[in-house]
Write an enzyme that holds these catalytic residues in place. Structure first.
Site, mmCIF file in Angstrom:
data_model
loop_
_atom_site.group_PDB
_atom_site.id
_atom_site.type_symbol
_atom_site.label_atom_id
_atom_site.label_comp_id
_atom_site.label_asym_id
_atom_site.label_seq_id
_atom_site.Cartn_x
_atom_site.Cartn_y
_atom_site.Cartn_z
ATOM 1 N N PHE A 1 0.860 -1.177 0.000
ATOM 2 C CA PHE A 1 0.000 0.000 0.000
ATOM 3 C C PHE A 1 0.899 1.230 0.000
ATOM 4 O O PHE A 1 1.823 1.328 0.809
ATOM 5 C CB PHE A 1 -0.925 0.026 1.222
ATOM 6 N N GLU B 1 -9.017 7.407 2.376
ATOM 7 C CA GLU B 1 -7.590 7.575 2.086
ATOM 8 C C GLU B 1 -7.159 8.974 2.501
ATOM 9 O O GLU B 1 -7.093 9.877 1.675
ATOM 10 C CB GLU B 1 -7.293 7.330 0.599
ATOM 11 N N SER B 2 -6.934 9.153 3.790
ATOM 12 C CA SER B 2 -6.377 10.383 4.372
ATOM 13 C C SER B 2 -7.419 11.443 4.734
ATOM 14 O O SER B 2 -8.425 11.113 5.360
ATOM 15 C CB SER B 2 -5.237 10.940 3.513
ATOM 16 N N CYS C 1 -3.787 9.248 -0.055
ATOM 17 C CA CYS C 1 -2.728 8.248 -0.201
ATOM 18 C C CYS C 1 -3.180 7.139 -1.152
ATOM 19 O O CYS C 1 -4.182 7.266 -1.850
ATOM 20 C CB CYS C 1 -2.369 7.677 1.170
ATOM 21 N N PHE D 1 -8.568 1.514 10.971
ATOM 22 C CA PHE D 1 -9.055 0.695 9.869
ATOM 23 C C PHE D 1 -8.913 -0.795 10.194
ATOM 24 O O PHE D 1 -8.160 -1.189 11.097
ATOM 25 C CB PHE D 1 -8.277 1.017 8.593
ATOM 26 N N SER E 1 -6.011 6.888 10.854
ATOM 27 C CA SER E 1 -6.065 8.280 10.431
ATOM 28 C C SER E 1 -6.650 9.132 11.542
ATOM 29 O O SER E 1 -7.525 8.674 12.285
ATOM 30 C CB SER E 1 -6.939 8.441 9.177
ATOM 31 N N HIS F 1 -1.462 10.115 9.602
ATOM 32 C CA HIS F 1 -1.898 8.912 8.898
ATOM 33 C C HIS F 1 -0.815 7.840 9.006
ATOM 34 O O HIS F 1 0.369 8.138 8.841
ATOM 35 C CB HIS F 1 -2.203 9.240 7.435
ATOM 36 N N GLU G 1 1.969 -1.715 7.849
ATOM 37 C CA GLU G 1 2.485 -2.972 7.321
ATOM 38 C C GLU G 1 4.005 -2.913 7.145
ATOM 39 O O GLU G 1 4.525 -1.940 6.596
ATOM 40 C CB GLU G 1 1.831 -3.299 5.975
#
Length: 331
Positions: free
Chosen positions: A11, A68-69, A83, A221, A227, A241, A245
């Site tokens: 990601f 996403e952000s 992102c 998430f 976030s 953020h 991983e």
């Protein structure tokens, strides 16, 4: 070359960041971006390939946590940070039309588009794979564009696009800290395996204490990722953020809270996240109390546990910009 397993679970945490200040040739003070209804923002974000998760507001600003952000909206400033494989620049022209039609803003007072180099540019939409193509796209909509690259073009670097005219005269400053090669013990906090909610992750990690008094909106998430947006009186924000991983770990911190020196805040952030590498940028115009922060950073050749690899200072328009890159020493 990435293995099939690494490719499947990769990601891109690195964000694309757009900030636009709007004005009107009629000079009316009643125009306000915050009057635009949520449904119109949702339609705009579909072009970017992300959606709204939550929103918090105060007297000065609306702050949206996105899939996403983040997105921030004030009376005349719009900030969008996304992102992953989002297509932020595809929304610029529709944004200009939206604010003109709904608010009567017919002039871009100032604009800033920036990002770090991507880890996997090949996985991005074609418009975002090369900074040169992003510049060409923005040049079709904006006059007097100016593009810059700071850092090492064949290693870690940071790109900026703006317009070559003095726009924002209000005190303005932005600190951005981009971190990667993260400590995995720290990153485990940002997973459903360790925490049940964004609030728990904020408290366990120490994020809640970074800037006291902020109105925090946080989200954890599934199965991992985090976030948060934070609002402070006066039109100030923070946003963080986390991509935890191990094969693509990345954290970003951004704020426009004005400070003469960001040393203490930097130490707090590094204590919370403990990255292997980080780059920091500080924007400040001549009206800001942070305008002398570049001089402060020039003598900061080392931070505890890190060595400085690059340091650059630029002056353009009525802004100063400092870029600095640190990493843990190789033992």
């Amino acid at each position: 070359m990435a293995t099939a397993v690494e490719d499947k679970h990769f990601f891109e945490g690195t964000e694309k960041l757009l900030e636009v200040w709007f004005s009107s040739t009629s000079n009316e003070d009643t125009r306000n971006l915050r009057t635009i209804e949520r449904c119109h923002w949702e339609e705009l974000l579909k072009l970017v390939q992300c959606e709204i998760i939550s929103i918090v507001s105060d007297e000065d600003m609306d702050a949206y946590v996105l899939s996403e952000s983040s997105m921030f909206v004030t009376s005349h400033r719009f900030i969008l940070k996304t992102c992953g494989q989002t297509t932020l620049l595809l929304a610029v022209e529709p944004l200009l039309k939206l604010v003109a039609n709904k608010c009567g803003f017919d002039k871009v007072q100032d604009v800033f588009y920036s990002r770090k180099n991507f880890t996997r540019p090949d996985k991005q939409h074609k418009i975002h794979r090369k900074f040169e193509d992003e510049v060409d796209h923005l040049d079709t909509m904006l006059k007097d564009g100016a593009a810059y690259c700071l850092g090492r073009m064949n290693r870690d670097c940071w790109y900026l696009y703006t317009i070559d005219c003095i726009g924002v005269m209000d005190p303005d400053q932005t600190l951005e800290l981009l971190m990667w090669n993260m400590d995995q013990k720290k990153m485990k906090i940002f997973s459903k395996e360790t925490c049940a909610s964004g609030k728990e992750a904020s408290e366990k990690s120490g994020i809640s204490a970074l800037i006291p008094g902020a109105q925090i909106d946080d989200f954890l998430f599934h199965p991992c990722g985090y976030s948060m947006n934070g609002l402070l009186p006066g039109g100030y924000y923070i946003t963080i953020h986390v991509t935890p991983e191990p094969q693509c770990s990345y954290v970003s911190f951004e704020t426009n809270v004005p400070q003469k020196s960001y040393h203490d805040l930097l130490k707090k952030i590094l204590k919370v996240f403990s990255p292997g590498k980080f780059l920091m940028t500080i924007f400040a115009n001549q009206e800001s109390i942070a305008k002398d922060s570049p001089k402060d950073l020039e003598n900061m050749t080392a931070v505890q546990g890190y060595v400085r690899n690059d340091h650059q200072h630029c002056l353009f328009k009525n802004y100063s910009l400092t870029y600095t890159h640190f990493s843990r020493p190789v033992l």
